[in-house]
Scaffold this active site. Structure first.
Site, PDB file in Angstrom:
ATOM      1  CG  ASP A 114      -2.281  -0.552   0.990  1.00 31.06           C
ATOM      2  OD1 ASP A 114      -2.646  -0.715  -0.177  1.00 31.06           O
ATOM      3  OD2 ASP A 114      -2.984  -0.823   1.966  1.00 31.06           O
ATOM      4  CD  GLU A 129      -6.662   3.260   3.925  1.00 32.41           C
ATOM      5  OE1 GLU A 129      -7.272   2.551   4.736  1.00 32.41           O
ATOM      6  OE2 GLU A 129      -6.658   3.043   2.705  1.00 32.41           O
ATOM      7  CG  ASP A 168      -7.910   3.409  -1.062  1.00 28.96           C
ATOM      8  OD1 ASP A 168      -6.921   2.718  -0.746  1.00 28.96           O
ATOM      9  OD2 ASP A 168      -9.055   3.165  -0.652  1.00 28.96           O
ATOM     10  CB  ILE A 226      -3.993  -1.721  -2.623  1.00 27.37           C
ATOM     11  CG1 ILE A 226      -2.673  -1.611  -3.406  1.00 27.37           C
ATOM     12  CG2 ILE A 226      -4.665  -3.061  -2.942  1.00 27.37           C
ATOM     13  CD1 ILE A 226      -1.666  -2.706  -3.076  1.00 27.37           C
ATOM     14  CG  ASP A 227     -10.985   0.470  -2.149  1.00 29.37           C
ATOM     15  OD1 ASP A 227     -10.975   0.831  -0.961  1.00 29.37           O
ATOM     16  OD2 ASP A 227     -12.020   0.127  -2.748  1.00 29.37           O
ATOM     17  CB  THR A 265      -6.110  -4.433   1.564  1.00 29.20           C
ATOM     18  OG1 THR A 265      -6.964  -4.093   2.652  1.00 29.20           O
ATOM     19  CG2 THR A 265      -5.439  -3.186   1.050  1.00 29.20           C
ATOM     20  CG  ASP A 274     -12.636   4.363   0.803  1.00 32.45           C
ATOM     21  OD1 ASP A 274     -11.752   3.609   0.371  1.00 32.45           O
ATOM     22  OD2 ASP A 274     -12.907   4.476   2.015  1.00 32.45           O
TER      23      ASP A 274
END
Length: 399
Positions: free
Chosen positions: A54, A79, A153, A155-156, A158, A316
């Protein structure tokens, strides 16, 4: 400022390459497998590799944008914190070094000397990527750089990324879970008004070659600024059934009267699910990942993405919001929508991206605290809200 959007597309693809490499290269894949094993007494790595992936994606995006557009990095937010502590108690700041060797050395400190993993990760981080969309070449638009803030974001979804299911079947084009639900989200907003201006959604895992097991992805983008609205799906829309616009204009009533479809979280409240069942019938699709559910609306697979909880955040929703604005839609605060009288003439309560939630701490400062509803058509949304309110009222009375 199509140059910035072109660069966002390029860095999103670079980020997608990192996400794919962490699943496809053996040295890195073993670290992901390690993350699945809970309760081990002698864990090989103290670092959460998911978080490292991430952070690396986030830092690659930030530092590539800063290199191309000096001064922009201070307005790029994400994030993840880029500070790690290894087994020796050393605090290490993750950054993209000037050479592949230097980055490998830095990563080796974080990964407690795992040379093969560090070198594999550094190699993909430093690989150059050529990625552009010719449709942007003709756009001449000037958005002042100091006006822009960027939410990332990296890696949404995860959980789906770690789990790595590649054989999930879609339901009418919508994947309930699996790698297809993983997205990389980059949203640009006006730092003074909070209005989303540009968005990029990169879906790294769309189709897999069954011989090589390698994945291909897909990238979506949109720009909405000072009356200019353009998005990557325009060509696809114009090819469908002659012309989608002509169909809508020939019968304006049909758009608001036909059956609705919605994508929802598996954790959605039962009262919302029950009301939706009355509004949408069987056309309700559970799916993983806030970014992916928003993408389903962008793609036109559903009319609505609705989520009543306060556990999505600005990073997001900003990217999809910008794309949907370019399409004539948006993302609104669900709670405020349900409290708003439909005949009041008030504007829809669009989500904004520049202000913290008062009194909140930590990540909750940036939560979409009233829930959200993503939509492509305002007329469809108004009708949907009217029916939802009608069906929620008796259910809440019973509760």
């Amino acid at each position: 400022m199509s140059e910035i959007l072109q660069e966002l597309l390029r860095v999103s693809e670079k980020a997608a390459n990192i996400a794919r490499a962490c699943r496809q290269q053996e040295a890195l894949f073993q670290l992901l497998i390690e993350e699945k094993k809970e309760g081990e007494k002698n864990k090989k790595f103290t670092v959460d590799f998911k978080t490292l992936a991430d952070v690396l994606v986030q830092e690659v995006i930030k530092q590539n944008m800063e290199n191309k557009f000096p001064g922009l990095e201070k307005n790029i937010f994400g994030e993840e914190s880029n500070e790690f502590t290894n087994d020796l108690g050393e605090k290490i700041i993750i950054k993209l070094c000037s050479t592949e060797e230097e980055t490998a050395q830095l990563l080796s400190k974080v990964l407690n000397g795992n040379k093969s993993a560090s070198e594999a990760l550094a190699k993909v981080v430093h690989q150059d990527v050529t990625f552009a969309d010719a449709a942007l070449d003709s756009i001449v638009i000037n958005i002042p750089q100091d006006l822009m803030g960027i939410w990332v974001d990296p890696i949404d979804s995860t959980y789906q990324y770690i789990k790595g299911s590649a054989d999930i079947q879609s339901n009418q084009g919508i994947f309930p879970s699996g790698l297809q639900c993983v997205t990389i989200l980059i949203g640009v907003y006006d730092i003074h008004t909070g209005v989303p201006l540009m968005g990029v959604i990169n879906q790294p895992f769309v189709s897999q070659d069954l011989n090589t097991l390698s994945w291909k992805g897909q990238c979506y983008w949109g720009l909405s600024y000072m009356g200019t609205n353009i998005h990557s799906l325009e060509r696809a829309i114009s090819k469908r059934n002659g012309s989608e616009k002509r169909t809508e204009n020939s019968n304006p009533e049909s758009e608001s009267s036909s059956a609705f479809s919605a994508v929802i979280s598996t954790s959605e409240k039962e009262t919302i699910k029950a009301a939706l069942a009355r509004v949408c019938g069987e056309r309700i699709f559970p799916a993983a990942g806030a970014g992916y559910k928003s993408l389903c609306v962008v793609q036109g697979l559903v009319d609505i993405y609705i989520f009543s909880e306060d556990t999505t955040f600005k990073w997001d929703s900003c990217a999809a919001h910008a794309i949907l604005r370019a399409m004539g839609g948006g993302i609104v605060d669900m709670k405020e929508c349900l409290e708003r009288h439909p005949d009041s003439g008030l504007d829809l309560p669009q989500l904004l991206y520049h202000l913290e939630n008062e009194g909140a701490t930590g990540v909750d400062r940036w939560a979409n605290k009233g829930g959200l509803i993503a939509y492509r058509s305002r007329k469809r949304l108004e009708t949907f809200l009217s029916r939802l309110v009608q069906n929620l009222a008796p259910l809440e009375t019973q509760a």
